[in-house]
Write a protein that holds these residues in place. Sequence first.
Motif, mmCIF file in Angstrom:
data_model
loop_
_atom_site.group_PDB
_atom_site.id
_atom_site.type_symbol
_atom_site.label_atom_id
_atom_site.label_comp_id
_atom_site.label_asym_id
_atom_site.label_seq_id
_atom_site.Cartn_x
_atom_site.Cartn_y
_atom_site.Cartn_z
ATOM 1 N N LEU A 13 -32.096 46.353 -16.165
ATOM 2 C CA LEU A 13 -32.846 47.481 -16.718
ATOM 3 C C LEU A 13 -33.819 48.042 -15.687
ATOM 4 O O LEU A 13 -34.005 49.262 -15.589
ATOM 5 N N PHE A 14 -34.438 47.155 -14.918
ATOM 6 C CA PHE A 14 -35.380 47.602 -13.893
ATOM 7 C C PHE A 14 -34.642 48.358 -12.790
ATOM 8 O O PHE A 14 -35.122 49.391 -12.310
ATOM 9 N N ILE A 15 -33.462 47.870 -12.394
ATOM 10 C CA ILE A 15 -32.662 48.570 -11.382
ATOM 11 C C ILE A 15 -32.259 49.948 -11.880
ATOM 12 O O ILE A 15 -32.348 50.952 -11.155
ATOM 13 N N ALA A 16 -31.824 50.034 -13.143
ATOM 14 C CA ALA A 16 -31.444 51.322 -13.714
ATOM 15 C C ALA A 16 -32.639 52.270 -13.761
ATOM 16 O O ALA A 16 -32.506 53.477 -13.485
ATOM 17 N N ALA B 96 -27.040 55.488 -14.539
ATOM 18 C CA ALA B 96 -27.858 54.489 -13.834
ATOM 19 C C ALA B 96 -27.590 53.089 -14.369
ATOM 20 O O ALA B 96 -27.524 52.115 -13.601
ATOM 21 N N LEU B 97 -27.441 52.970 -15.689
ATOM 22 C CA LEU B 97 -27.086 51.671 -16.278
ATOM 23 C C LEU B 97 -25.723 51.208 -15.777
ATOM 24 O O LEU B 97 -25.539 50.020 -15.461
ATOM 25 N N LEU C 92 -22.665 46.831 -10.411
ATOM 26 C CA LEU C 92 -22.998 46.197 -9.138
ATOM 27 C C LEU C 92 -23.022 44.677 -9.284
ATOM 28 O O LEU C 92 -22.464 43.948 -8.458
ATOM 29 N N ARG C 93 -23.665 44.191 -10.360
ATOM 30 C CA ARG C 93 -23.758 42.736 -10.534
ATOM 31 C C ARG C 93 -22.419 42.133 -10.934
ATOM 32 O O ARG C 93 -21.976 41.138 -10.347
ATOM 33 N N THR C 94 -21.776 42.697 -11.955
ATOM 34 C CA THR C 94 -20.527 42.106 -12.435
ATOM 35 C C THR C 94 -19.439 42.149 -11.359
ATOM 36 O O THR C 94 -18.668 41.191 -11.208
#
Length: 347
Positions: free
Chosen positions: A38-41, A309-310, A316-318
């Motif tokens: 959420l912070f990255i988004a 953005a989400l 990116l992580r998955t």
Amino acid sequence: MGSSETDETLESYGTEIGKRTNSVTRVREWVLVEGDRLFIASLVSVAVFLLFLAMNQIGFISFTNDDSITRLAGGMIAGTFSLVTLVVSINQLILSQEFASAGDAREQLEGVMSFREDVSETTDVAASPASPSRLLELLVETINEQAAALDDAASEYDDAEVRELIGRYTNSIKESTERVDDTLEHTRFGTFKAVSAAVGYDAAWQLYVARNLRGRYDESLPDDAVDALDDLIGTLELFNTTREHFKTTYLQKELTRFSQLTIYCGVPAILGAMTLGFVYADLTGPTISAVYLPFVASALIAIVISPLALLVAFILRTATVTRRTASVGPMLPQKDPDAGPFEVTDD
């Protein structure tokens, strides 16, 4: 096996994601894996807001053309609807994996119970922990103990080269397990750090080396060393299985969470795009003063791209986790064909 072929640094063949001495690497790892999604988004949305303000300030873009903005708003609405529809489809795909008949559910349960019994027997505990982090920690501690037992048993081997090779191998295991164990000790149940620590532990390479040692020296090594190698191979196989199970469970939860958050952000994004169009719907021009118009338009655009953005933050992580665990067991597609601490031949 000549020394020039076997004395390569064993540590150079593991991924060992936990070893990060470069600040750029640490920032990259935070963005790709460790940072809160959420912070990255939110950072992406804020960056878009500031970018549009800056481009307007230097005269690169303008918010005064009614036709351009209204066309842009219409495209944003269509794009957001498409993205939300795609996310709903992903969520349905995930849900389809959760549907099971009584027979399938029973078979899955029996498989999990059988696996937990294997873990209990291998680690010599009454019952394997239910917490993912505690179960991984137990397996890592067992691998550490078995590596120490292998090192002690191989100390009686006559060949100094092989004894040194096994010593370097077991030392690399001890360093890796201690680092992962320290991470897991400070990990709360259900957090991503447990999966991240498991992904960073290069069990596939360690299993590859153990099987090579077992195949090459099983007839000449002391019986205690052969038994220790067999135990180590079995535990590493259990660790790989455990990691794959927890990784799959995590990805299901993460993608479901992503779908839920995208729906939450999708409605404000569509309303934001509609509001942006209505701001320019008046025949006399924008309904907001030219002084505040860049701030309002940039803020609405940032809201509109929040679902995107989400998508960026979660994928990116998955994708990173999936790429780093693309193989199961000692199949290492990320390695060079000739790389490895052994020269593998067809003999």
